[in-house]
Design an enzyme around this catalytic site. Structure first.
Site, PDB file in Angstrom:
ATOM      1  N   GLY A   7       0.854  -1.194   0.000  1.00 57.30           N
ATOM      2  CA  GLY A   7       0.000   0.000   0.000  1.00 57.30           C
ATOM      3  C   GLY A   7       0.880   1.230   0.000  1.00 57.30           C
ATOM      4  O   GLY A   7       2.085   1.152   0.231  1.00 57.30           O
ATOM      5  N   ASN A  43       2.333   5.054   1.092  1.00 56.48           N
ATOM      6  CA  ASN A  43       2.769   5.589   2.383  1.00 56.48           C
ATOM      7  C   ASN A  43       1.559   6.050   3.191  1.00 56.48           C
ATOM      8  O   ASN A  43       0.667   6.699   2.654  1.00 56.48           O
ATOM      9  CB  ASN A  43       3.691   6.808   2.175  1.00 56.48           C
ATOM     10  CG  ASN A  43       5.031   6.401   1.613  1.00 56.48           C
ATOM     11  OD1 ASN A  43       5.411   6.822   0.538  1.00 56.48           O
ATOM     12  ND2 ASN A  43       5.735   5.558   2.324  1.00 56.48           N
ATOM     13  N   GLY A  44       1.565   5.686   4.454  1.00 54.54           N
ATOM     14  CA  GLY A  44       0.476   6.128   5.342  1.00 54.54           C
ATOM     15  C   GLY A  44      -0.796   5.314   5.199  1.00 54.54           C
ATOM     16  O   GLY A  44      -1.827   5.654   5.794  1.00 54.54           O
ATOM     17  N   GLY A  59      -1.414   2.454   6.382  1.00 55.06           N
ATOM     18  CA  GLY A  59      -1.738   1.770   7.649  1.00 55.06           C
ATOM     19  C   GLY A  59      -1.061   0.420   7.782  1.00 55.06           C
ATOM     20  O   GLY A  59      -1.395  -0.360   8.676  1.00 55.06           O
ATOM     21  N   LYS A  60      -0.066   0.144   6.933  1.00 52.05           N
ATOM     22  CA  LYS A  60       0.582  -1.180   6.920  1.00 52.05           C
ATOM     23  C   LYS A  60       1.277  -1.470   8.262  1.00 52.05           C
ATOM     24  O   LYS A  60       1.041  -2.513   8.883  1.00 52.05           O
ATOM     25  CB  LYS A  60       1.617  -1.263   5.770  1.00 52.05           C
ATOM     26  CG  LYS A  60       1.036  -0.972   4.406  1.00 52.05           C
ATOM     27  CD  LYS A  60       2.069  -1.050   3.316  1.00 52.05           C
ATOM     28  CE  LYS A  60       3.170  -0.015   3.386  1.00 52.05           C
ATOM     29  NZ  LYS A  60       2.741   1.369   3.147  1.00 52.05           N
ATOM     30  N   SER A  61       2.132  -0.527   8.682  1.00 50.08           N
ATOM     31  CA  SER A  61       2.892  -0.766   9.929  1.00 50.08           C
ATOM     32  C   SER A  61       1.953  -0.836  11.117  1.00 50.08           C
ATOM     33  O   SER A  61       2.159  -1.637  12.042  1.00 50.08           O
ATOM     34  CB  SER A  61       3.905   0.350  10.168  1.00 50.08           C
ATOM     35  OG  SER A  61       4.840   0.327   9.138  1.00 50.08           O
ATOM     36  N   GLU A  79       9.486  -3.855   6.317  1.00 47.96           N
ATOM     37  CA  GLU A  79      10.344  -3.006   5.493  1.00 47.96           C
ATOM     38  C   GLU A  79      11.656  -2.572   6.133  1.00 47.96           C
ATOM     39  O   GLU A  79      11.939  -1.383   6.211  1.00 47.96           O
ATOM     40  CB  GLU A  79       9.572  -1.732   5.123  1.00 47.96           C
ATOM     41  CG  GLU A  79       8.772  -1.922   3.889  1.00 47.96           C
ATOM     42  CD  GLU A  79       8.288  -0.594   3.337  1.00 47.96           C
ATOM     43  OE1 GLU A  79       8.435  -0.403   2.141  1.00 47.96           O
ATOM     44  OE2 GLU A  79       7.786   0.223   4.122  1.00 47.96           O
TER      45      GLU A  79
HETATM   46  P1  ATP Z   1       4.708   3.829   5.377  1.00 51.13           P
HETATM   47  O1  ATP Z   1       4.645   3.003   4.164  1.00 51.13           O
HETATM   48  O2  ATP Z   1       5.026   5.238   5.073  1.00 51.13           O
HETATM   49  O3  ATP Z   1       5.569   3.259   6.457  1.00 51.13           O
HETATM   50  P2  ATP Z   1       2.283   2.793   6.551  1.00 51.13           P
HETATM   51  O4  ATP Z   1       1.380   2.274   5.509  1.00 51.13           O
HETATM   52  O5  ATP Z   1       3.097   1.807   7.300  1.00 51.13           O
HETATM   53  O6  ATP Z   1       3.222   3.926   5.972  1.00 51.13           O
HETATM   54  P3  ATP Z   1       1.408   3.715   9.122  1.00 51.13           P
HETATM   55  O7  ATP Z   1       2.770   4.058   9.600  1.00 51.13           O
HETATM   56  O8  ATP Z   1       0.752   2.526   9.656  1.00 51.13           O
HETATM   57  O9  ATP Z   1       1.384   3.654   7.533  1.00 51.13           O
HETATM   58  O10 ATP Z   1       0.474   4.980   9.380  1.00 51.13           O
HETATM   59  C1  ATP Z   1      -0.931   4.921   9.160  1.00 51.13           C
HETATM   60  C2  ATP Z   1      -1.539   6.243   9.629  1.00 51.13           C
HETATM   61  O11 ATP Z   1      -1.341   6.367  11.024  1.00 51.13           O
HETATM   62  C3  ATP Z   1      -0.923   7.465   8.985  1.00 51.13           C
HETATM   63  O12 ATP Z   1      -1.982   8.372   8.702  1.00 51.13           O
HETATM   64  C4  ATP Z   1      -0.028   8.039  10.033  1.00 51.13           C
HETATM   65  O13 ATP Z   1      -0.032   9.442   9.967  1.00 51.13           O
HETATM   66  C5  ATP Z   1      -0.702   7.596  11.329  1.00 51.13           C
HETATM   67  N1  ATP Z   1       0.318   7.340  12.359  1.00 51.13           N
HETATM   68  C6  ATP Z   1       1.344   6.487  12.278  1.00 51.13           C
HETATM   69  N2  ATP Z   1       2.071   6.501  13.410  1.00 51.13           N
HETATM   70  C7  ATP Z   1       1.462   7.394  14.218  1.00 51.13           C
HETATM   71  C8  ATP Z   1       1.706   7.874  15.547  1.00 51.13           C
HETATM   72  N3  ATP Z   1       2.733   7.444  16.248  1.00 51.13           N
HETATM   73  N4  ATP Z   1       0.879   8.802  16.061  1.00 51.13           N
HETATM   74  C9  ATP Z   1      -0.162   9.261  15.360  1.00 51.13           C
HETATM   75  N5  ATP Z   1      -0.460   8.847  14.110  1.00 51.13           N
HETATM   76  C10 ATP Z   1       0.347   7.944  13.541  1.00 51.13           C
END
Ligand code: ATP
Length: 593
Positions: free
Chosen positions: A384, A386-387, A389-391, A513
């Protein structure tokens, strides 16, 4: 329970902190109090010895007593004063040199143990980080605070009770003037408690901000980027602005305190003048002897000096420290992540049942109504933008965070119901922000599983599996130039982190990742190796790179916190959608592979 807004009064703080302090060093606390009592008694004894000496001198002058009596009384006073100095010296040495460091270690241990039990999601909460920072900074203040409480009760308590009785017997009104001098000053100090507690609450986030900007300017981790981007002035200006606000707040609080201090000085002075006047008239009217006058005059001087010390200096310190003590108590009172004991059974796989999750302080959920089953032995890739929600989803599926809605079952255990240590047992992972431990290569790998005996052959094997190649680095080599060792490249560090993940005995393994510093072809090789090692286990991989995702049994496509598509690589590229677009954009990366 949110402890943030909870107010703690001085008495409440004392009642909570004293048992903690005593438990941290029971024998030393007992000794400290005994020394304080002896010290208080010796001061009171000195007053009686002074009176006896002056009476003996005045009797000798009047021809009612001999020279010998004066020498005896002088010797007694000298002995009391000498004993006083010795007790005082021992008490100072014991308090600062022994009790303070000993308790410091124990109280720090208490914080560490508490932090271990706190829900990991709290580390996403800036209020919690502030509280933790404040509690860590307050360790020394706690023992200093308790030593003052001990001093107030055991030393000043005994001293004032003895002197008070002496003065009361002499002339009851004398004790009233003492109280008159003492009470307004005490009241002023109680107000100060509030000022400093509020100041501590307001200044901690600013201090944290200042520290952060300072790090961006001075720290090894930041300085390359700061210099190259020319960001020095940006951070320096931010630092200066924050420091200005911080010092402004401190100055405002100090100004208020100084005003109270002035009031204190005035009332103490007035109380002393009235007492001496009354003493003078009592001597002139023959109510008390010259010896008594001299002894009480000296005692009053000492009493006022001690009161000044108690109220002005010690109560002042107490005020300054109470905010820090409150932060420590607040941390201890924080709710913990507890739960039932249980054994994970990964043959039951992982299940997410309609889960949602919002980060602390955020209204928008980062995960919305996700349902997912990972069967035993299945490898799932999560892709997906960036952002997406994967992590966050990975953190929920591994039980690091508990969902705010729905439930997650890891190996049959509900992550919200079972203790995190039971859930984490059998899970291994390598995350985006993996750590570069300033330890040996061997320790950097073996730290992931301290429950098994360090196994050099296994360490070598997992390093090889992770593709770590650096002929001139041995397992015992220190991976830190700061400690006289070597540094690794970004890619090598990532491989060490992957080896660490592989080393841990596990039933579920996660790769979130950790491979961004490795090129797509190399990443695919590592993921291939990983998929091979994960055979028969549940595995979760997060990646932006389709070449790695296609190795999984099933691919989950995420967008804005939801699962928008799922299937095998072939199924997903065969239909229009986000995955097919990603594949089209990235296909050329893998042409040579
Ligand atoms: P990436 O590929 O960039 O690592 P991701 O798909 O892993 O992104 P997440 O890191 O899970 O995405 O973030 C999902 C949403 O949660 C995003 O909108 C992010 O802004 C928000 N988010 C992530 N970590 C936090 C946090 N510590 N506090 C508040 N919001 C957060």
């Amino acid at each position: 329970m949110n402890t943030k807004g909870k107010k703690y009064h001085l008495l409440q703080v004392i009642i909570r902190i004293i048992p903690i302090q005593v438990k941290s060093a029971p024998w030393n606390c007992l000794l400290e109090n005994c020394l304080a009592i002896m010290n208080g008694l010796s001061f009171a004894l000195a007053v009686v010895a002074t009176q006896n000496l002056f009476d003996a001198i005045s009797d000798a002058v009047a021809g009612k007593a001999g020279y010998r009596e004066c020498v005896i009384q002088l010797s007694l006073l000298a002995a009391v004063t000498f004993g006083q100095q010795i007790i005082n010296g021992i008490q100072n040495f014991h308090g600062i040199g022994i009790l303070l460091p000993k308790s410091g270690g124990k109280l720090t241990e208490l914080i560490h143990k508490k932090v271990k039990r706190i829900d990991p999601v709290k580390f996403e909460d800036t209020d919690f980080l502030d509280d933790l920072n404040k509690a860590k900074e307050g360790i020394r203040a706690i023992t200093m605070f308790c030593m003052l409480v001990f001093a107030c009760v055991s030393f000043y308590g005994v001293y004032f009770a003895a002197i008070g009785t002496y003065l009361f017997k002499l002339k009851p009104v004398l004790i009233i003037t003492l109280l008159m001098a003492f009470i307004p000053a005490m009241l002023a100090q109680i107000v100060n408690v509030r000022i400093f507690a509020d100041l501590e609450g307001e200044s901690a986030p600013l201090r944290r901000e200042c520290d952060y900007y300072q790090n961006t300017i001075c720290d090894r981790e930041y300085f390359k980027e700061t210099r190259i981007l020319g960001a020095f002035h940006f951070f320096y200006n931010r630092f200066e602005e924050t420091l200005k606000i911080l010092t402004g707040k401190i100055w405002k609080a100090e100004r208020k305190v100084a005003l109270f201090q002035l009031m204190l000085d005035f009332t103490t002075f007035a109380g002393r003048a009235v007492s001496i006047y009354m003493l003078f008239t009592a001597t002139m009217s023959g109510e008390i002897t010259v010896g008594m006058f001299a002894a009480v005059f000296a005692a009053l001087t000492q009493v006022f000096a001690i009161m000044q010390e108690v109220v002005k200096q010690h109560m002042g310190n107490m005020n300054r420290d109470i905010g820090k003590v409150v932060n420590f108590i607040r941390l201890l009172d924080m709710p913990e992540r507890t739960g039932e004991k249980g054994e994970t059974d990964f043959t039951k796989g992982i299940a997410a049942e309609n889960i949602s999750f919002s980060y602390p302080g955020r209204d928008t959920p980062s995960i919305k109504n996700v349902s997912l089953n990972i069967a035993d032995g299945e490898t799932i890739a999560i892709v997906g933008e960036n952002g997406a929600g994967k992590s966050t989803l990975v953190r929920l599926l591994t039980g690091i965070y508990c969902p705010t809605g729905g439930r997650v079952l890891v190996g049959g255990l509900d992550t919200a119901r079972y203790s995190s240590s039971c859930v984490f047992k059998g899970i291994s992972g390598v995350f985006q922000k993996y750590q570069r431990y300033k330890m040996t290569l061997k320790e950097n790998v073996a730290i992931s599983d301290t429950t098994i005996e360090e196994d050099s052959n296994k360490i070598r094997r997992v390093l090889e599996e992770a593709g770590f190649e650096k002929e001139n680095i041995g397992l015992e080599d220190m991976l830190s130039p700061e400690y006289g060792g070597v540094d690794l490249s970004g890619g090598q560090w990532q491989r060490v982190a992957i080896a660490r993940g592989l080393y841990r005995v596990n039933g579920l393994i996660v790769l979130d990742e950790p491979t961004s510093a490795i090129d797509p072809i190399e990443e695919t090789k590592i993921y291939k190796q990983f998929a091979h090692l994960a055979e028969g286990k549940c595995a979760l991989v997060v990646t932006h790179r389709i070449g790695s995702a296609k190795l999984a049994d099933r691919i989950i496509v995420m967008d804005a916190g939801r699962v928008v598509d799922a299937g095998t690589h072939d199924e997903l590229i065969a239909r229009p959608g986000q995955y097919a677009k990603m594949w089209a954009a990235q296909a050329q990366w893998y042409e040579r592979g």
